[in-house]
Design a protein around this motif. Structure first.
Motif, mmCIF file in Angstrom:
data_model
loop_
_atom_site.group_PDB
_atom_site.id
_atom_site.type_symbol
_atom_site.label_atom_id
_atom_site.label_comp_id
_atom_site.label_asym_id
_atom_site.label_seq_id
_atom_site.Cartn_x
_atom_site.Cartn_y
_atom_site.Cartn_z
ATOM 1 N N ALA A 92 -1.395 1.762 -3.316
ATOM 2 C CA ALA A 92 -3.224 1.442 -2.651
ATOM 3 C C ALA A 92 -4.076 1.474 -3.281
ATOM 4 N N ALA A 93 -4.189 1.356 -4.292
ATOM 5 C CA ALA A 93 -5.390 1.696 -4.784
ATOM 6 C C ALA A 93 -5.820 0.320 -5.810
ATOM 7 N N LEU A 94 -4.020 -0.248 -6.287
ATOM 8 C CA LEU A 94 -4.386 -1.633 -6.298
ATOM 9 C C LEU A 94 -4.820 -2.648 -5.385
ATOM 10 N N GLY B 46 0.872 -1.391 0.654
ATOM 11 C CA GLY B 46 0.102 0.081 0.090
ATOM 12 C C GLY B 46 0.806 1.061 0.335
ATOM 13 N N ARG B 47 1.941 1.184 0.049
ATOM 14 C CA ARG B 47 2.685 2.260 0.307
ATOM 15 C C ARG B 47 4.079 2.271 -0.560
ATOM 16 N N VAL C 36 -8.789 0.506 -11.425
ATOM 17 C CA VAL C 36 -8.476 1.050 -11.262
ATOM 18 C C VAL C 36 -7.191 1.581 -12.772
ATOM 19 N N GLY C 37 -8.062 1.466 -13.468
ATOM 20 C CA GLY C 37 -6.253 1.645 -15.091
ATOM 21 C C GLY C 37 -6.684 3.119 -14.989
#
Ligand code: FAD
Length: 461
Positions: free
Chosen positions: A193-195, A73-74, A122-123
């Protein structure tokens, strides 16, 4: 637990992902076909591909904090085709054909991450612009030339990696002192993080049970123990990377090393016209102490590097995510590269633990006698590698011999790290060496002898 400084990525999640309800912790004993410990990309991709292939399997994922809490996430958001081990070292150990197969699998995995990112919604945050690596001193330029020549000699072509002269490099990224560089098209800039959060939603939609706020206190064959209950499973997957040393029995398996990052406010179009990265190329340079950056979808410069110390006993703690000296050094380096960023506001500073195996080799595997599976040791190259690991673990767990299970990193076992205090001395000596090696090259204008001498400790080849 002390709250870590919020990463840019968690602070800029799309609304639909920021509002995901936390999954409930495990509160009773359960049985499952597969139990996965850790909800970073490794655990989530594994769960996702397994659930797609075999919707009838019962799969549980156990996460101490929340899905995407760790490095997933980071990170710097480079979905690259890089591995911590060089193509030359894989060729040396397994032969050139195996090395090229591993390399091709990584390059294909970049496209797989992009495609699945799109599927997961999230593309719009992803751009496959490749990577430009700058050479900013004559010694770095020599290193760039040797890199490309070595990879071409092993069988890669211009379409995979090519040398850039000064003008070509500057056209992609107008940093100071650019003498040349290299370019590969095989990297996508992502919103990490979105992924991770989209994957967490995706696996649950696919029928996987995610338990958040659930610390695994023991991981044994066919059994995972948590304060709220036990999971009995045919296969147990260890997907804990930089946090692995916290599991009893795995104290010396993977050493956590911290990488820290900063992000600017969104920059104006005029600033970006001056800097470049028009295709959202990710970027680095040929210094020894690694730096890395990306232009984000919302027009920020995100920039990171190593240099934070390794902590005694492979300890991890939220307070290690933040180091004022390293943040300052990162900002100074960023402004040295791009003087037009001198007045850009730094809005976010954060860090996280990545995982290093004793021989700096990433690996994935399943011990069929014990049902224990693992993947990790990605160092700073886990974004794409975790995807390859997830698909490979799917095949291994389903007992299928495939192209993926034949790759040379499958089943590789790294030695344990030395006990303390040797590990502390060794890892920190390696980190210090990288910093000193850059200074040595500035002074002597020769390739660093120090870096060569310390290569076994620093992953150099
Ligand atoms: C600052 C930074 C920048 C990076 N930049 C890049 C980059 O640009 N490109 C790239 O390819 N790689 C990069 N990396 C590396 C990459 O992010 C990692 O290799 C990758 O995310 C590892 O994924 P993972 O799922 O194996 O581990 P993680 O994402 O760390 O997930 C492990 C999870 O396990 C959980 N866990 C640990 N112990 C337990 C337990 N006992 N019980 C339950 N749960 C537990 C943790 O809470 C965590 O959520 C970077 C790493 C960092 C820290």
């Amino acid at each position: 637990m002390t709250a870590p400084p919020p990463s840019l990525w968690l602070a800029t999640l799309p609304e639909s992902l920021a509002g995901l309800e936390p999954a409930a912790p495990l509160s009773r004993d359960v049985t499952a076909d597969v139990a996965i410990v850790g909800a970073g990309y490794t655990g989530l991709w594994t769960a996702w591909y397994l659930a797609q292939a075999r919707p009838d399997l019962s799969i549980v994922v156990l996460e101490k904090e929340f899905a995407g809490f760790g490095a997933s996430g980071r990170n710097g958001g480079w979905a690259s085709a890089l591995l911590p081990m060089s193509l030359a070292s894989v060729a040396h150990d397994h032969g050139p054909e195996a090395a090229l197969a591993q390399d091709a699998a990584m390059r294909a995995s970049v496209d797989e991450v992009v495609a699945r990112g799109r599927e997961l919604g999230v593309g719009h945050l992803i751009a496959k612009g490749g990577t430009v690596t700058l050479a900013r001193t004559p010694v770095q330029l020599e290193r760039a030339r040797a890199d490309v020549a070595g990879e071409h000699a092993l069988g890669l072509g211009e379409e995979q990696v090519r040398l850039l002269d000064a003008d070509q490099a500057r056209a992609r990224l107008a940093a100071t002192d650019v003498l040349g560089g290299t370019y590969t098209p095989d990297c996508a800039a992502i919103h990490p993080a979105a992924l991770a959060r989209a994957l967490a939603r995706g696996v649950q939609d696919a029928g996987v049970t995610l338990y958040e706020g659930t610390e695994v206190t023991a991981l044994e064959p066919h059994r995972v123990t948590t304060p709220g209950g036990t999971v009995t499973a045919d296969v147990v997957v260890r997907a804990t990377e930089g946090y692995t040393a916290g599991l009893p029995g795995y104290e010396r398996a993977v050493a956590p090393v911290y990488s820290l990052m900063i992000a600017t406010e969104p920059l104006s179009d005029q600033v970006w016209e001056r800097i470049g990265l028009a295709e959202r190329e990710t970027f680095s340079d040929y210094r020894h102490l690694i730096i890395y950056g990306q232009r984000t979808a919302d027009g920020r410069m995100v920039f990171g590097g190593r240099g934070a110390p390794y902590h005694f006993g492979s300890a991890t703690h939220p307070r290690f995510d933040s180091d004022a000296t390293v943040f300052r050094l990162l900002q100074d380096t960023l402004v040295e590269l791009f003087p037009s960023l001198a007045d850009a506001r730094i809005t976010h500073r954060w860090g996280g633990a990545l995982g290093i195996a004793r021989d700096w080799e990433a690996s994935v595997g399943l011990d069929s006698d014990t049902g224990l599976a693992w993947a990790g040791g990605y160092v700073g190259d886990g974004v794409t590698t975790t995807n390859l690991a997830g698909r490979t673990l799917r095949d291994l767990i389903l007992g299928q011999d495939t192209e993926l299970t034949a790759l040379p990193w499958v089943g590789h076992r790294s030695h344990a790290w030395e006990p303390e205090p040797l590990r502390w001395l060794g890892v920190n000596a390696g980190l210090t060496t990288m910093r000193l090696a850059d200074g040595e090259e500035r002074l002597t204008r020769r390739s660093s002898l120090l870096a060569r001498a310390m290569a076994p400790l620093t992953g150099g080849h």
